[in-house]
Design an enzyme around this catalytic site. Structure first.
Site, PDB file in Angstrom:
ATOM      1  N   HIS A  85      -6.624   0.793  -2.135  1.00  0.00           N
ATOM      2  CA  HIS A  85      -7.864   1.521  -1.850  1.00  0.00           C
ATOM      3  C   HIS A  85      -9.029   1.076  -2.722  1.00  0.00           C
ATOM      4  O   HIS A  85      -9.732   1.887  -3.327  1.00  0.00           O
ATOM      5  CB  HIS A  85      -7.638   3.030  -1.972  1.00  0.00           C
ATOM      6  CG  HIS A  85      -6.629   3.559  -1.011  1.00  0.00           C
ATOM      7  ND1 HIS A  85      -6.839   3.579   0.350  1.00  0.00           N
ATOM      8  CD2 HIS A  85      -5.381   4.061  -1.215  1.00  0.00           C
ATOM      9  CE1 HIS A  85      -5.754   4.069   0.940  1.00  0.00           C
ATOM     10  NE2 HIS A  85      -4.865   4.355   0.017  1.00  0.00           N
ATOM     11  N   GLN A 137       2.432   7.499  -0.452  1.00  0.00           N
ATOM     12  CA  GLN A 137       3.297   6.770  -1.370  1.00  0.00           C
ATOM     13  C   GLN A 137       3.344   7.455  -2.733  1.00  0.00           C
ATOM     14  O   GLN A 137       2.338   7.959  -3.225  1.00  0.00           O
ATOM     15  CB  GLN A 137       2.804   5.329  -1.520  1.00  0.00           C
ATOM     16  CG  GLN A 137       3.883   4.370  -1.976  1.00  0.00           C
ATOM     17  CD  GLN A 137       3.538   2.923  -1.632  1.00  0.00           C
ATOM     18  OE1 GLN A 137       2.768   2.669  -0.709  1.00  0.00           O
ATOM     19  NE2 GLN A 137       4.108   1.981  -2.348  1.00  0.00           N
ATOM     20  N   ARG A 178       1.249  -3.083   7.117  1.00  0.00           N
ATOM     21  CA  ARG A 178       0.267  -2.587   6.145  1.00  0.00           C
ATOM     22  C   ARG A 178       0.781  -2.775   4.723  1.00  0.00           C
ATOM     23  O   ARG A 178       0.064  -3.233   3.833  1.00  0.00           O
ATOM     24  CB  ARG A 178      -0.024  -1.109   6.423  1.00  0.00           C
ATOM     25  CG  ARG A 178      -1.069  -0.447   5.512  1.00  0.00           C
ATOM     26  CD  ARG A 178      -1.256   0.992   5.989  1.00  0.00           C
ATOM     27  NE  ARG A 178      -2.293   1.723   5.256  1.00  0.00           N
ATOM     28  CZ  ARG A 178      -2.078   2.471   4.190  1.00  0.00           C
ATOM     29  NH1 ARG A 178      -0.845   2.562   3.683  1.00  0.00           N
ATOM     30  NH2 ARG A 178      -3.082   3.126   3.610  1.00  0.00           N
ATOM     31  N   GLN A 198      -9.898   2.775   5.681  1.00  0.00           N
ATOM     32  CA  GLN A 198      -9.066   3.437   4.671  1.00  0.00           C
ATOM     33  C   GLN A 198      -8.426   2.445   3.699  1.00  0.00           C
ATOM     34  O   GLN A 198      -8.167   2.770   2.542  1.00  0.00           O
ATOM     35  CB  GLN A 198      -7.976   4.250   5.388  1.00  0.00           C
ATOM     36  CG  GLN A 198      -7.096   5.097   4.515  1.00  0.00           C
ATOM     37  CD  GLN A 198      -5.687   5.165   5.046  1.00  0.00           C
ATOM     38  OE1 GLN A 198      -4.951   4.198   5.009  1.00  0.00           O
ATOM     39  NE2 GLN A 198      -5.314   6.326   5.570  1.00  0.00           N
ATOM     40  N   SER A 210      -3.330   8.853   2.603  1.00  0.00           N
ATOM     41  CA  SER A 210      -3.158   7.401   2.679  1.00  0.00           C
ATOM     42  C   SER A 210      -2.212   7.044   3.829  1.00  0.00           C
ATOM     43  O   SER A 210      -2.531   7.297   4.982  1.00  0.00           O
ATOM     44  CB  SER A 210      -2.685   6.844   1.326  1.00  0.00           C
ATOM     45  OG  SER A 210      -2.734   5.440   1.297  1.00  0.00           O
ATOM     46  N   LEU A 211      -1.033   6.473   3.550  1.00  0.00           N
ATOM     47  CA  LEU A 211      -0.127   6.126   4.649  1.00  0.00           C
ATOM     48  C   LEU A 211       0.240   7.353   5.465  1.00  0.00           C
ATOM     49  O   LEU A 211       0.590   7.246   6.658  1.00  0.00           O
ATOM     50  CB  LEU A 211       1.136   5.445   4.128  1.00  0.00           C
ATOM     51  CG  LEU A 211       2.239   6.334   3.534  1.00  0.00           C
ATOM     52  CD1 LEU A 211       3.235   6.804   4.592  1.00  0.00           C
ATOM     53  CD2 LEU A 211       2.970   5.620   2.426  1.00  0.00           C
TER      54      LEU A 211
END
Length: 317
Positions: free
Chosen positions: A204, A10, A120, A253, A95-96
């Site tokens: 996170h 992102q 998510r 994560q 991340s994603l």
């Protein structure tokens, strides 16, 4: 040349992303149609035309970025003859982007990855009421010093290291007041730059526990296969390839640190000499250059990028 393919997270989204790929390559258009069908929403129209504020929403940006990455990858397979099993030693995503990497490795279908990322994004947004969380970027600081700042700023609230991006860039996440204190402490300790980020939620960090629980439930119900290639997991900074390990890492994560610096360093140490960033933007390539300056980088997100990849492959570069 040993190659790793990496997938952005992102922040790399931009209105218009993927449009040129879809116009020029049927393989890309098919991926966008598959994602639209999976979500029951014309997400591709939002990606191509905006508005930007809607595209930037976490629940849209996450599946959209995955869609561009997988569309670009399918074009490389169709036009450049890419076979990841022989053309890549490792995959990783920020991340994603780890979902994009796993979809590329066959762990998820594109449709399954889109549905999981929509969930998510919704779960992460809902985990903390707006205004109660914050994130801040510290520039020009070592990870250990950033962790000490976070610990000193917490004062009974949450302030965690969310991203260790490398090149002296560390992102903190947590309660708004604690992150504000972290920015002040960082400036007092001579950190080159400490700024609050314009984000919709504190990603996170421990405040994301409700989202982690939601993802554990969703992943338990999802079709998850062993990966065809080793994927370097954000929370471990080492490769995983079994479905059980993968699910555990994806759940971890949500609240855990994205250990990007260590992940790139691990791959470079394992012999990777070229990193190919697949998807929107060039953020990860910039980070790679700071972490592993001897490694070559290449971006693939547009038809021109595809042509350059083909040219590089033909020349053996």
């Amino acid at each position: 040349m040993t190659t790793a393919f990496i997938f952005p997270g992102q922040g790399s989204q931009a209105v218009g992303m993927g449009r040129a790929l879809a116009d020029a390559h049927p393989a890309a258009a098919r991926v966008f149609a598959e994602v639209d069908d999976a979500l029951g929403q014309p997400l591709s129209r939002l990606m191509f035309d905006g508005p930007e504020a809607e595209l930037t929403l976490t629940s849209n940006a996450q599946p959209a970025l995955m869609a561009v990455s997988l569309a670009a990858l399918r074009v490389l397979e169709a036009e450049a003859g890419l076979d990841l099993r022989s053309g890549a030693s490792y995959l990783a995503g920020h991340s994603l982007g780890e979902y994009s990497a796993l979809a590329a490795a066959g762990t998820f279908s594109v449709a399954e990855a889109a549905r999981l990322l929509r969930l998510r994004g919704d779960a992460m947004q809902a985990a903390v009421p707006v205004g109660q969380g914050a994130m801040a970027a510290l520039i020009g600081v070592e990870p250990e010093a950033a962790a000490a700042i976070a610990a000193d700023a917490a004062a009974g609230e949450v302030c965690d290291v969310a991203n260790d991006n490398g090149g002296g860039q560390v992102v903190l996440s947590g309660s708004a007041a604690a992150v504000d204190r972290a920015v002040a402490i960082a400036k007092a300790r001579g950190v080159k730059r400490a700024v609050l980020l314009a984000v919709s939620a504190p990603f996170h960090c421990a405040l994301m526990r409700p989202a982690a629980d939601a993802m554990a439930e969703a992943l338990d119900a999802a079709e998850v296969a062993d990966s065809a290639l080793p994927v370097v997991a954000n929370v471990l900074a080492r490769p995983v390839d079994t479905a059980g390990e993968i699910v555990g890492c994806l759940v971890g994560q949500v609240c855990g640190t994205v250990r990007w610096r260590e992940s790139i360093a691990w791959m470079a140490g394992a012999g990777v000499t070229r990193f190919v960033e697949v998807g929107s933007g060039k953020v990860l390539s910039g980070l790679v250059k700071r972490i592993a300056p001897a490694a070559a980088t290449l971006n693939v997100g547009t038809p021109d990028d595809v042509a350059r990849f083909i040219e590089a492959a033909a020349s053996g570069a």
